[in-house]
Design a protein around this motif. Structure first.
Motif, PDB file in Angstrom:
ATOM      1  N   ALA A 439       0.804  -1.226   0.000  1.00 27.79           N
ATOM      2  CA  ALA A 439       0.000   0.000   0.000  1.00 27.79           C
ATOM      3  C   ALA A 439       0.835   1.275   0.000  1.00 27.79           C
ATOM      4  O   ALA A 439       0.414   2.288  -0.541  1.00 27.79           O
ATOM      5  CB  ALA A 439      -0.931  -0.003   1.208  1.00 27.79           C
ATOM      6  N   HIS A 440       2.022   1.220   0.606  1.00 26.99           N
ATOM      7  CA  HIS A 440       2.818   2.453   0.645  1.00 26.99           C
ATOM      8  C   HIS A 440       3.560   2.702  -0.670  1.00 26.99           C
ATOM      9  O   HIS A 440       4.185   3.734  -0.843  1.00 26.99           O
ATOM     10  CB  HIS A 440       3.802   2.418   1.822  1.00 26.99           C
ATOM     11  CG  HIS A 440       4.789   1.292   1.752  1.00 26.99           C
ATOM     12  ND1 HIS A 440       4.425  -0.026   1.776  1.00 26.99           N
ATOM     13  CD2 HIS A 440       6.137   1.305   1.650  1.00 26.99           C
ATOM     14  CE1 HIS A 440       5.507  -0.776   1.695  1.00 26.99           C
ATOM     15  NE2 HIS A 440       6.543   0.003   1.624  1.00 26.99           N
ATOM     16  N   VAL A 441       3.470   1.733  -1.583  1.00 29.32           N
ATOM     17  CA  VAL A 441       4.176   1.877  -2.861  1.00 29.32           C
ATOM     18  C   VAL A 441       3.198   2.061  -4.027  1.00 29.32           C
ATOM     19  O   VAL A 441       3.374   2.941  -4.869  1.00 29.32           O
ATOM     20  CB  VAL A 441       5.053   0.620  -3.134  1.00 29.32           C
ATOM     21  CG1 VAL A 441       5.713   0.711  -4.501  1.00 29.32           C
ATOM     22  CG2 VAL A 441       6.091   0.435  -2.037  1.00 29.32           C
ATOM     23  N   MET A 442       2.162   1.233  -4.071  1.00 31.25           N
ATOM     24  CA  MET A 442       1.277   1.232  -5.243  1.00 31.25           C
ATOM     25  C   MET A 442       0.477   2.531  -5.333  1.00 31.25           C
ATOM     26  O   MET A 442      -0.047   3.013  -4.341  1.00 31.25           O
ATOM     27  CB  MET A 442       0.312   0.041  -5.168  1.00 31.25           C
ATOM     28  CG  MET A 442       1.006  -1.300  -5.211  1.00 31.25           C
ATOM     29  SD  MET A 442       1.726  -1.652  -6.816  1.00 31.25           S
ATOM     30  CE  MET A 442       0.260  -2.094  -7.728  1.00 31.25           C
ATOM     31  N   LYS A 443       0.369   3.059  -6.540  1.00 28.85           N
ATOM     32  CA  LYS A 443      -0.261   4.365  -6.752  1.00 28.85           C
ATOM     33  C   LYS A 443      -1.794   4.300  -6.757  1.00 28.85           C
ATOM     34  O   LYS A 443      -2.461   5.303  -6.599  1.00 28.85           O
ATOM     35  CB  LYS A 443       0.162   4.919  -8.121  1.00 28.85           C
ATOM     36  CG  LYS A 443       1.600   5.292  -8.233  1.00 28.85           C
ATOM     37  CD  LYS A 443       1.941   6.565  -7.509  1.00 28.85           C
ATOM     38  CE  LYS A 443       1.574   7.811  -8.300  1.00 28.85           C
ATOM     39  NZ  LYS A 443       1.902   9.039  -7.562  1.00 28.85           N
ATOM     40  N   LEU A 444      -2.331   3.106  -6.993  1.00 27.74           N
ATOM     41  CA  LEU A 444      -3.777   3.031  -7.228  1.00 27.74           C
ATOM     42  C   LEU A 444      -4.593   2.988  -5.940  1.00 27.74           C
ATOM     43  O   LEU A 444      -4.215   2.339  -4.967  1.00 27.74           O
ATOM     44  CB  LEU A 444      -4.086   1.770  -8.057  1.00 27.74           C
ATOM     45  CG  LEU A 444      -5.564   1.532  -8.360  1.00 27.74           C
ATOM     46  CD1 LEU A 444      -6.149   2.650  -9.191  1.00 27.74           C
ATOM     47  CD2 LEU A 444      -5.762   0.203  -9.059  1.00 27.74           C
ATOM     48  N   LEU A 445      -5.719   3.699  -5.973  1.00 30.35           N
ATOM     49  CA  LEU A 445      -6.698   3.623  -4.887  1.00 30.35           C
ATOM     50  C   LEU A 445      -8.083   3.580  -5.536  1.00 30.35           C
ATOM     51  O   LEU A 445      -8.457   4.510  -6.247  1.00 30.35           O
ATOM     52  CB  LEU A 445      -6.573   4.861  -3.994  1.00 30.35           C
ATOM     53  CG  LEU A 445      -7.571   4.968  -2.848  1.00 30.35           C
ATOM     54  CD1 LEU A 445      -7.278   3.926  -1.767  1.00 30.35           C
ATOM     55  CD2 LEU A 445      -7.525   6.362  -2.212  1.00 30.35           C
ATOM     56  N   GLU A 446      -8.815   2.488  -5.291  1.00 33.02           N
ATOM     57  CA  GLU A 446     -10.210   2.462  -5.743  1.00 33.02           C
ATOM     58  C   GLU A 446     -11.050   3.039  -4.602  1.00 33.02           C
ATOM     59  O   GLU A 446     -11.012   2.521  -3.475  1.00 33.02           O
ATOM     60  CB  GLU A 446     -10.673   1.028  -6.026  1.00 33.02           C
ATOM     61  CG  GLU A 446     -10.172   0.447  -7.338  1.00 33.02           C
ATOM     62  CD  GLU A 446     -10.706  -0.964  -7.612  1.00 33.02           C
ATOM     63  OE1 GLU A 446     -10.905  -1.294  -8.786  1.00 33.02           O
ATOM     64  OE2 GLU A 446     -10.908  -1.749  -6.657  1.00 33.02           O
ATOM     65  N   VAL A 447     -11.787   4.092  -4.892  1.00 32.23           N
ATOM     66  CA  VAL A 447     -12.661   4.674  -3.872  1.00 32.23           C
ATOM     67  C   VAL A 447     -14.078   4.203  -4.177  1.00 32.23           C
ATOM     68  O   VAL A 447     -14.625   4.502  -5.242  1.00 32.23           O
ATOM     69  CB  VAL A 447     -12.578   6.216  -3.887  1.00 32.23           C
ATOM     70  CG1 VAL A 447     -13.577   6.807  -2.903  1.00 32.23           C
ATOM     71  CG2 VAL A 447     -11.163   6.673  -3.534  1.00 32.23           C
ATOM     72  N   VAL A 448     -14.631   3.417  -3.249  1.00 35.69           N
ATOM     73  CA  VAL A 448     -15.905   2.760  -3.554  1.00 35.69           C
ATOM     74  C   VAL A 448     -17.083   3.609  -3.084  1.00 35.69           C
ATOM     75  O   VAL A 448     -17.238   3.890  -1.890  1.00 35.69           O
ATOM     76  CB  VAL A 448     -15.967   1.358  -2.908  1.00 35.69           C
ATOM     77  CG1 VAL A 448     -17.228   0.628  -3.368  1.00 35.69           C
ATOM     78  CG2 VAL A 448     -14.725   0.559  -3.249  1.00 35.69           C
ATOM     79  N   ASN A 449     -17.884   4.002  -4.047  1.00 36.58           N
ATOM     80  CA  ASN A 449     -19.068   4.819  -3.820  1.00 36.58           C
ATOM     81  C   ASN A 449     -20.243   3.867  -3.566  1.00 36.58           C
ATOM     82  O   ASN A 449     -20.828   3.341  -4.500  1.00 36.58           O
ATOM     83  CB  ASN A 449     -19.305   5.668  -5.079  1.00 36.58           C
ATOM     84  CG  ASN A 449     -20.476   6.596  -4.938  1.00 36.58           C
ATOM     85  OD1 ASN A 449     -20.952   6.859  -3.830  1.00 36.58           O
ATOM     86  ND2 ASN A 449     -20.953   7.104  -6.065  1.00 36.58           N
ATOM     87  N   ALA A 450     -20.552   3.643  -2.285  1.00 39.65           N
ATOM     88  CA  ALA A 450     -21.638   2.701  -1.970  1.00 39.65           C
ATOM     89  C   ALA A 450     -22.988   3.385  -2.185  1.00 39.65           C
ATOM     90  O   ALA A 450     -23.047   4.598  -2.420  1.00 39.65           O
ATOM     91  CB  ALA A 450     -21.494   2.228  -0.526  1.00 39.65           C
ATOM     92  N   LYS A 451     -24.049   2.565  -2.081  1.00 39.64           N
ATOM     93  CA  LYS A 451     -25.376   3.071  -2.447  1.00 39.64           C
ATOM     94  C   LYS A 451     -25.733   4.354  -1.691  1.00 39.64           C
ATOM     95  O   LYS A 451     -26.274   5.285  -2.245  1.00 39.64           O
ATOM     96  CB  LYS A 451     -26.404   1.974  -2.153  1.00 39.64           C
ATOM     97  CG  LYS A 451     -27.373   1.784  -3.307  1.00 39.64           C
ATOM     98  CD  LYS A 451     -28.378   0.695  -3.007  1.00 39.64           C
ATOM     99  CE  LYS A 451     -27.956  -0.630  -3.645  1.00 39.64           C
ATOM    100  NZ  LYS A 451     -28.342  -1.809  -2.920  1.00 39.64           N
ATOM    101  N   GLN A 452     -25.405   4.381  -0.400  1.00 39.34           N
ATOM    102  CA  GLN A 452     -25.827   5.542   0.393  1.00 39.34           C
ATOM    103  C   GLN A 452     -24.716   6.555   0.650  1.00 39.34           C
ATOM    104  O   GLN A 452     -24.916   7.522   1.371  1.00 39.34           O
ATOM    105  CB  GLN A 452     -26.389   5.048   1.725  1.00 39.34           C
ATOM    106  CG  GLN A 452     -27.622   4.185   1.525  1.00 39.34           C
ATOM    107  CD  GLN A 452     -28.368   4.000   2.825  1.00 39.34           C
ATOM    108  OE1 GLN A 452     -28.786   4.966   3.451  1.00 39.34           O
ATOM    109  NE2 GLN A 452     -28.515   2.756   3.242  1.00 39.34           N
ATOM    110  N   THR A 453     -23.533   6.307   0.118  1.00 34.95           N
ATOM    111  CA  THR A 453     -22.420   7.242   0.346  1.00 34.95           C
ATOM    112  C   THR A 453     -22.804   8.643  -0.139  1.00 34.95           C
ATOM    113  O   THR A 453     -23.291   8.793  -1.258  1.00 34.95           O
ATOM    114  CB  THR A 453     -21.161   6.784  -0.435  1.00 34.95           C
ATOM    115  OG1 THR A 453     -20.863   5.443  -0.075  1.00 34.95           O
ATOM    116  CG2 THR A 453     -19.961   7.674  -0.131  1.00 34.95           C
ATOM    117  N   SER A 454     -22.564   9.655   0.691  1.00 34.41           N
ATOM    118  CA  SER A 454     -22.916  11.021   0.278  1.00 34.41           C
ATOM    119  C   SER A 454     -21.836  11.568  -0.654  1.00 34.41           C
ATOM    120  O   SER A 454     -20.689  11.102  -0.657  1.00 34.41           O
ATOM    121  CB  SER A 454     -23.028  11.925   1.500  1.00 34.41           C
ATOM    122  OG  SER A 454     -21.740  12.103   2.060  1.00 34.41           O
TER     123      SER A 454
END
Ligand code: COA
Length: 700
Positions: A439-454
């Motif tokens: 995690a401290h090296v890899m550039k990618l981050l998937e940000v998961v937008n769940a059904k109720q996420t504002s």
């Protein structure tokens, strides 16, 4: 003058030219035209004795305007402009702050004297866009910096700090005062040059100095590039062009550079790499966050001090966040804290950070075994064991202890974020933040937008992702999100090919020759064959196809778990990685038992089929709205799965091959007897039928 991005005025005897073309002062046609007019007018102004070229805003020129690359070139052409600046009869001082990249660095080299702010960086990143410097960079830099430095910079694309370039003679003066004062320092420098009647100093008039070691340097670099930039054309073209500076006159070298540049620019590799550049910037534009402002995040809680959790804690600590790292057992916590200290020590050893930075980063991480220490955190990232029961328990607890405004994120790779959010009283503040290992090296981050996420919570997670140096891509909820869901389709096909007669070596080398960083079976061996086996076992509803990942399942059941057991799809012994006859025997026995007909595959058939599996699944993901645009999927594959940048990502590749051709592969696979997975994605069929591309597709 008011509409021109270039303005100039006379300050005493010095003509000061200012480029102001936000955001990064790219050398668009208007900038080039403005610079040409400015230099020509100042040169004939009887009161002007020297010229300063500087930039307004946050940076010096960051390059040619990449957006103009695909368009017909328009005058004045950059090489001509730079030759004209160099030929100016008045001394030209270039003042650099921020980043002078590509055409920006070439502009600086066309001047006669260079002053740079000490924090500035200069470089020729063209190879990262699939081209080479096309306006004299490969000819002027060896004359300014020496052959070896120029070769290294042009072929790697890596910028260098101004201080290093001052040592090699490229920068004449380093300015270590307040950046706002650089303009005054540049003016003073120009005035001194006028006072001392300093001559013009065109780099083109110099010869490249030689100490006889150049031929060896070229060969070593070529070998390194063939390994590091496998399959890429631009780094080798850059090498050739810099090498020309040893044997050709300046003007011949320039003409050869132009030819190499144009050949690269018109190649599919450059199209793909420019696509990647803009795709990575487009991920920040998320429809679901429109109008929402990110919340302030200063203190972050991380749950789980294992490999993943400690890596995540480092991401935040390195970016200046206060971190509370939580583990239930003091022993595991200590192990995690030690891992962090060791990894930072390693970074110091490699010269990536200073000992002081290490101490400051470590100082920002507080270990805890007590949830109540999360009372004042603004964001929690949970990186605990991958089990829904565990996650539900943790999120229930977090909801109790965290302040009402805190955002709760899970690092799950597969589990349903909606279900996790449902155990809290604040589902609008629950998101996924899926990091990739390490995690401290890899550039990618998937940000998961769940059904109720504002929108606010999503915007916050995206903004935090950027702050910690990740490329954050917003994705929707589904099993495995974008990356791992597609990887499943890819792995499934690799297993299917094994059953049908291909060997692990054939499959892996087909994919690495095609450009993937690793083959799928080597990846399985590295991550542990039991990991996928367990995940498949836990998945509900269970998949009842006896052929589904059968080779991997047989290996897992026989205890061949990959590198950690010394034996998986390959054998790992004293002589390194070798074919594993035991694995092949298990695979062939499974195929015989299931009566799978054996056949042989060419490398091209293997890569086509695995790519088609990715694209078909990618189209389903797009159709379902799990990804907002095809280029987001490309960014995920480029930054999380070792997909070759010069192919732009699977979706970009599909456009390049032609969607009708990809569809033909999918349909051929679907027509095979007993197939269960290859039904063409309706979106793929629809786009292929209408002749549209994935690049132009927008959900609607
Ligand atoms: N041409 C056209 N647009 C450019 C550009 C270029 N050379 N470089 C950056 N931009 C645009 C970006 O697309 C982005 O636009 P957006 O806000 O519409 O998305 C904007 O400028 C800001 O760039 P970004 O990368 O988000 O900013 P940053 O501060 O993180 O980084 C740079 C700044 C200059 C370091 C980075 O943009 C960069 O590396 N640019 C490319 C440099 C290059 O390769 N030059 C050689 C060209 S041959």
């Amino acid at each position: 003058m008011s509409h021109s991005p270039v303005t100039w005025q006379l300050d005493g005897q010095v003509g000061v030219i200012t480029i102001d073309n936000p955001p990064v002062n790219a050398l668009s046609q208007a900038v080039r035209a403005g610079l040409l007019a400015a230099v020509e007018q100042l040169e004939v102004d009887a009161d002007c004795r020297a010229i300063v070229i500087q930039c307004a805003g946050r940076t010096f020129v960051a390059g040619a305007d990449v957006r103009e690359f695909g368009l017909p070139p328009s005058e004045p052409y950059l090489p001509d402009l730079l030759n004209r600046i160099e030929a100016c009869s008045l001394p030209v001082v270039v003042a650099v702050h921020g980043t002078a990249l590509g055409g920006g660095f070439e502009l600086a080299l066309a001047g006669h004297y260079r002053i740079a702010h000490v924090g500035a960086k200069l470089g020729l990143p063209e190879v990262t866009l699939g081209v080479i410097p096309g306006a004299g960079g490969t000819q002027r830099l060896p004359r300014a910096a020496g052959f070896a430095t120029a070769l290294q910079m042009a072929t790697s694309g890596r910028p260098e700090p101004a201080a290093a370039l001052a040592e090699s003679g490229v920068i004449d003066r380093l300015f270590d005062g307040d950046i706002e004062q650089l303009a005054a320092a540049a003016l003073a420098y120009a005035e001194q040059l006028v006072a001392s009647a300093a001559p013009v100093r065109p780099l083109s008039g110099l010869a490249v100095s030689s100490d006889g070691s150049e031929a060896a340097t070229i060969e070593t670099t070529r070998i390194a590039l063939n390994k590091r930039s496998r399959g890429q054309r631009a780094p080798l073209a850059a090498l050739e062009s810099v090498a020309n500076s040893l044997t050709m006159s300046f003007s011949d070298g320039l003409a050869a550079e132009r030819e190499l540049f144009l050949a690269c620019r018109n190649s599919p590799q450059s199209t793909a790499m420019r696509h990647a550049f803009f795709a990575e910037r487009a991920t920040a534009k998320v429809a679901a966050t429109e109008g929402a402002a990110p919340l302030a995040v200063n203190k972050v809680g991380v749950i789980g001090a294992g490999t993943m959790g400690s890596g995540i804690a480092m991401c935040f600590a390195s970016a200046g966040f206060e971190v509370v790292l939580l583990e239930l057992s003091a022993e595991n916590l200590q192990r995690g804290l030690n891992t962090i200290a060791d990894r930072y020590a390693d970074a110091v050893k490699k010269g990536r950070i200073t000992a002081e930075q290490r101490a400051a980063n470590i100082g920002r991480v507080t270990g805890s075994c007590d949830y109540s220490d999360f009372a004042d955190v603004d964001l929690v990232v949970e990186a605990a064991f991958e089990s829904m029961a565990v996650k539900r328990e943790i999120f229930t607890k977090l909801d109790e202890v965290c302040k009402p405004s805190a955002i709760l994120a899970t690092n799950t790779s597969y589990l349903d974020v909606d279900e996790i959010a449902a155990v809290t009283q604040r589902p609008a503040q629950v998101v996924g933040m899926h990091f990739f290992s390490p995690a401290h090296v890899m550039k990618l981050l998937e940000v998961v937008n769940a059904k109720q996420t504002s929108a606010e919570s999503l915007a916050t997670a995206m903004a935090v992702g950027k702050k910690i140096g990740k490329i954050a891509v917003a994705v929707g909820v589904c099993y495995g999100f974008v990356g791992n869901r597609m990887y499943s389709a890819y792995g499934r096909e690799a297993n299917r090919l094994l059953l049908e007669g291909a060997t692990p070596e054939q499959i892996d080398s087909a994919m690495t020759d095609w450009g993937m960083a690793m083959g799928p079976l080597s990846v399985a061996d590295l991550s542990g064959i039991d990991i996928g086996y367990k995940a498949r076992g836990e998945r509900q509803p269970a998949i009842d196809d006896p052929l589904y990942f059968l080779p991997a399942n047989r290996l897992a059941e026989a205890g061949l778990l990959g590198q950690k057991t010394g034996s998986g799809f390959y054998h790992y012994g004293d002589s390194g990685k070798q074919p594993n006859p035991q694995a092949l025997e298990l695979i062939r026995a499974a195929a015989a038992e299931q009566a799978v007909p054996q056949r042989s595959y060419s490398a091209e058939q293997i890569s086509q089929r695995l790519l088609a599996a990715l694209v078909n699944e990618g189209c389903r993901i797009l159709d379902e709205g799990i990804a907002e645009r095809a280029s987001d999927i490309d960014v995920i594959w480029l930054n999380g799965y070792g997909f070759p940048r010069h192919r732009g990502g699977p979706m970009c590749c599909a456009d390049e091959i032609g969607l009708n051709n990809v569809l033909a592969t999918v349909e051929a696979c679907a027509a095979e007897p007993g197939d269960r997975y290859w039904a063409p994605s309706p979106l793929l069929s629809q786009l292929a039928a209408s002749g549209a591309t994935l690049a132009d597709y927008t959900a609607g």
